[in-house]
Design an enzyme around this catalytic site. Structure first.
Site, PDB file in Angstrom:
ATOM      1  N   ASN A  96       0.799  -1.218   0.000  1.00 19.91           N
ATOM      2  CA  ASN A  96       0.000   0.000   0.000  1.00 19.91           C
ATOM      3  C   ASN A  96       0.837   1.275   0.000  1.00 19.91           C
ATOM      4  O   ASN A  96       0.382   2.311  -0.494  1.00 19.91           O
ATOM      5  CB  ASN A  96      -0.918  -0.011   1.228  1.00 19.91           C
ATOM      6  CG  ASN A  96      -1.521   1.342   1.513  1.00 19.91           C
ATOM      7  OD1 ASN A  96      -2.455   1.790   0.838  1.00 19.91           O
ATOM      8  ND2 ASN A  96      -0.982   2.042   2.523  1.00 19.91           N
ATOM      9  N   SER A 145      -3.410  -0.092  -6.393  1.00 16.22           N
ATOM     10  CA  SER A 145      -3.180   0.668  -7.612  1.00 16.22           C
ATOM     11  C   SER A 145      -3.968   1.963  -7.537  1.00 16.22           C
ATOM     12  O   SER A 145      -4.041   2.605  -6.485  1.00 16.22           O
ATOM     13  CB  SER A 145      -3.578  -0.170  -8.831  1.00 16.22           C
ATOM     14  OG  SER A 145      -3.366   0.554 -10.026  1.00 16.22           O
ATOM     15  N   SER A 146      -4.588   2.365  -8.627  1.00  9.65           N
ATOM     16  CA  SER A 146      -5.314   3.627  -8.679  1.00  9.65           C
ATOM     17  C   SER A 146      -6.244   3.624  -9.882  1.00  9.65           C
ATOM     18  O   SER A 146      -5.943   3.000 -10.915  1.00  9.65           O
ATOM     19  CB  SER A 146      -4.335   4.793  -8.804  1.00  9.65           C
ATOM     20  OG  SER A 146      -5.009   6.002  -9.085  1.00  9.65           O
ATOM     21  N   TYR A 159       2.655   8.761 -12.186  1.00  5.21           N
ATOM     22  CA  TYR A 159       1.975   7.974 -11.145  1.00  5.21           C
ATOM     23  C   TYR A 159       1.054   6.926 -11.776  1.00  5.21           C
ATOM     24  O   TYR A 159       1.105   5.742 -11.420  1.00  5.21           O
ATOM     25  CB  TYR A 159       1.184   8.916 -10.241  1.00  5.21           C
ATOM     26  CG  TYR A 159       0.419   8.234  -9.134  1.00  5.21           C
ATOM     27  CD1 TYR A 159       1.047   7.873  -7.940  1.00  5.21           C
ATOM     28  CD2 TYR A 159      -0.940   7.956  -9.274  1.00  5.21           C
ATOM     29  CE1 TYR A 159       0.340   7.256  -6.923  1.00  5.21           C
ATOM     30  CE2 TYR A 159      -1.651   7.331  -8.263  1.00  5.21           C
ATOM     31  CZ  TYR A 159      -1.009   6.986  -7.086  1.00  5.21           C
ATOM     32  OH  TYR A 159      -1.710   6.371  -6.082  1.00  5.21           O
ATOM     33  N   LYS A 163       1.361   2.718 -11.719  1.00  2.79           N
ATOM     34  CA  LYS A 163       0.286   1.864 -11.234  1.00  2.79           C
ATOM     35  C   LYS A 163      -0.149   0.873 -12.318  1.00  2.79           C
ATOM     36  O   LYS A 163      -0.493  -0.273 -12.015  1.00  2.79           O
ATOM     37  CB  LYS A 163      -0.897   2.712 -10.784  1.00  2.79           C
ATOM     38  CG  LYS A 163      -0.625   3.515  -9.511  1.00  2.79           C
ATOM     39  CD  LYS A 163      -0.227   2.632  -8.346  1.00  2.79           C
ATOM     40  CE  LYS A 163      -0.216   3.380  -7.023  1.00  2.79           C
ATOM     41  NZ  LYS A 163       0.212   2.521  -5.890  1.00  2.79           N
TER      42      LYS A 163
END
Length: 254
Positions: A96, A145-146, A159, A163
């Site tokens: 995380n 992830s995102s 970013y 991810k």
């Protein structure tokens, strides 16, 4: 901790999504180890909250950008577990820990990219690799992830790309670790109101309004929206979920 109780390790577990995840995992009946980068005080508070839930917990300092320190960290964790449970093994690893970067593609520097790579990809790759000898068969790895790996918002090119890399890596993990019955899955949050990225989603009214307007459920997310989903993946009920990406964004940018 006893030998019958399953154990999860959550990186970046002292605040935000990581803290909520650690607490929700404890509520599922697991013992929890968290890592923190800087604030031991915050991490100790999380440990106290987990203990108050009737589970056992411990916190260890770890900079997930520094692969050279992983071996010492794992030795410390395994020693703690051996002394307290009779086994140096964990069951679940939740990758995380992370930091934000808001930088236009045209202005992003090599140094910024390297930092993002180290924490969001290289750190995840090698911590998982180095933890495998200390993971019980039948456990699991959950990589955070995102939503930015699915949709593009200007300023998050690095970013979001990192991810995306982790999401691909997760499928390889699931394939290659299947012989040990170790599952690997992705949880991809949408924009969440925490202090992540300086609290941008939480504190910037314009950003928060934009997120609310592009989210089907009409608001930005909260840590409490995420932790329970990760915790579910640390249970037997999720034992047949493997190699999957679960987006938890309230329907952002559908």
């Amino acid at each position: 901790m006893d030998t019958k109780t399953k154990i999860a390790l959550v990186t970046g577990g002292s605040r935000g999504i990581g803290k909520n995840t650690a607490l929700k995992i404890a509520q599922k009946g697991l013992d929890v180890i968290i890592t923190y980068k800087n604030s031991k005080e915050e991490a100790d508070q999380v440990v106290n909250e987990i203990t108050a839930l009737g589970r056992k917990a411990a916190a260890f300092q770890l900079d997930t950008t520094s692969v050279k320190n992983f071996d010492e960290f794992i030795q410390n964790v395994s020693k703690h577990l051996q002394e307290n449970t009779g086994s140096a093994h964990i069951d679940y690893l939740v990758n995380n820990a992370g930091t934000a970067l808001y930088s236009p593609f045209m202005q992003t520097t090599e140094e910024q990219m390297d930092e993002m790579f180290n924490i969001h990809y290289k750190g995840v790759f090698f911590l998982s690799q180095k933890m495998l000898p200390f993971m019980n068969d039948g456990g699991g790895i959950i990589n955070i992830s995102s939503g930015l790996a699915r949709f593009a918002i200007p300023g998050s090119s690095v970013y979001g790309s990192m991810k995306s890399g982790v999401e691909t890596l997760t499928r390889y993990m699931a394939k290659e670790l299947g012989a040990r019955r170790i599952k690997a899955n992705v949880v991809a949050p949408g924009a969440i109101e925490t202090d992540f990225g300086g609290g941008r989603t939480r504190d910037d009214k314009e950003v928060n309004s934009f997120i609310s307007n592009v989210t089907a459920l009409g608001r930005a997310g909260l840590p409490d929206d995420i932790g329970g989903v990760v915790a579910f993946l640390c249970t037997d009920d999720a034992g047949w979920i493997n190699g999957q990406r679960i987006e938890v964004s309230g329907g952002m940018n559908l």
